[in-house]
Design a protein around this motif. Structure first.
Motif, mmCIF file in Angstrom:
data_model
loop_
_atom_site.group_PDB
_atom_site.id
_atom_site.type_symbol
_atom_site.label_atom_id
_atom_site.label_comp_id
_atom_site.label_asym_id
_atom_site.label_seq_id
_atom_site.Cartn_x
_atom_site.Cartn_y
_atom_site.Cartn_z
ATOM 1 N N TYR A 49 23.672 78.687 19.374
ATOM 2 C CA TYR A 49 24.501 79.648 18.654
ATOM 3 C C TYR A 49 24.142 79.675 17.177
ATOM 4 O O TYR A 49 23.556 78.741 16.642
ATOM 5 C CB TYR A 49 25.990 79.295 18.804
ATOM 6 N N LEU A 63 18.334 91.270 13.831
ATOM 7 C CA LEU A 63 18.847 91.781 15.100
ATOM 8 C C LEU A 63 18.341 93.199 15.345
ATOM 9 O O LEU A 63 19.042 94.059 15.833
ATOM 10 C CB LEU A 63 20.383 91.755 15.105
ATOM 11 N N TYR A 87 25.136 85.134 17.256
ATOM 12 C CA TYR A 87 24.660 85.162 18.636
ATOM 13 C C TYR A 87 25.054 83.861 19.319
ATOM 14 O O TYR A 87 25.269 82.824 18.675
ATOM 15 C CB TYR A 87 23.147 85.397 18.738
ATOM 16 N N GLY A 89 23.882 81.858 23.156
ATOM 17 C CA GLY A 89 23.042 81.940 24.342
ATOM 18 C C GLY A 89 23.116 80.695 25.185
ATOM 19 O O GLY A 89 23.303 79.588 24.673
ATOM 20 N N PHE A 103 22.093 85.665 26.765
ATOM 21 C CA PHE A 103 22.685 85.581 25.439
ATOM 22 C C PHE A 103 23.242 86.917 24.976
ATOM 23 O O PHE A 103 22.914 87.973 25.495
ATOM 24 C CB PHE A 103 21.734 84.969 24.413
ATOM 25 N N TYR A 104 24.125 86.831 23.974
ATOM 26 C CA TYR A 104 24.788 87.988 23.390
ATOM 27 C C TYR A 104 24.653 87.886 21.876
ATOM 28 O O TYR A 104 24.807 86.805 21.306
ATOM 29 C CB TYR A 104 26.266 87.992 23.783
ATOM 30 N N ALA A 105 24.365 89.010 21.225
ATOM 31 C CA ALA A 105 24.225 89.047 19.762
ATOM 32 C C ALA A 105 24.982 90.258 19.225
ATOM 33 O O ALA A 105 25.062 91.297 19.883
ATOM 34 C CB ALA A 105 22.750 89.150 19.373
ATOM 35 N N ARG A 106 25.540 90.082 18.015
ATOM 36 C CA ARG A 106 26.278 91.188 17.395
ATOM 37 C C ARG A 106 26.205 91.051 15.877
ATOM 38 O O ARG A 106 26.236 89.945 15.340
ATOM 39 C CB ARG A 106 27.732 91.169 17.833
ATOM 40 N N GLN A 125 25.128 95.559 18.855
ATOM 41 C CA GLN A 125 25.335 94.440 19.777
ATOM 42 C C GLN A 125 24.360 94.561 20.940
ATOM 43 O O GLN A 125 23.909 95.654 21.277
ATOM 44 C CB GLN A 125 26.779 94.400 20.269
#
Length: 171
Positions: A49, A63, A87, A89, A103-106, A125
């Motif tokens: 993270y 990003l 983020y 993951g 994973f997620y990113a914003r 995102q």
């Protein structure tokens, strides 16, 4: 650092300066703080993270967006733009030859629409899931599904859905 992972804190301060062709120059301070780390959730799984927030640091966020650091108003006064990005993951090793990541990113920005207009990015995102197979040492074959969304200050948004494949040989 420890047996269960690692944790890191970083900070940045910078001067942003605007020198118009006509008029007086102006400057402001940009700053940001970041926390990041990795937590082992067993022998074969870990959580990674990172979160960053501040003002005037947009150029340092990777990003896949271009975010300005500051804007000058009609009088030449400089205003650092604020925001945050993060983020998280999850990585899992299924076998010595197969591993996967989710994973997620914003990122989200506090634009002054009086200065930037409504055509700039308010939020981005994305979510990713991949699987990587290493059939022999130094060779990786992979597939990744990606979903992404970008929202402008006007409220207009767009979506992206992709499927990527890759092959990598490490020398």
């Amino acid at each position: 650092k420890g047996d269960r992972g690692h944790f890191s804190v970083a900070g940045m301060a910078r001067q942003l300066k605007y020198e118009p062709v006509a008029g007086s120059p102006d400057s402001t301070t940009g700053f940001a703080a970041t926390v990041s780390g990795l937590v082992k959730l067993g022998e074969r799984t870990d959580l990674r993270y990172q979160a960053t927030g501040g003002e005037g640091f947009g150029r340092y966020i990777g990003l896949a967006t271009v975010q300005q650091d500051a804007m000058a108003d009609a009088n030449g006064n400089l205003d650092a733009l604020g925001g945050w990005a993060a983020y998280a993951g999850l990585r899992h090793v299924f076998s010595p030859a197969v591993r996967g990541n989710v994973f997620y990113a914003r990122s989200q920005w506090d634009n002054d629409t009086g200065l930037t207009g409504f055509g700039v990015t308010r939020r981005v995102q994305s979510a990713h899931a991949n699987l990587i197979w290493s059939p022999v040492p130094k060779l990786d074959l992979g597939i990744e599904a990606i979903w992404g969304e970008r929202t402008l200050e006007s409220g207009a948004d767009g979506e992206l859905i992709r499927l990527h494949t890759m092959a990598r040989y490490t020398f």
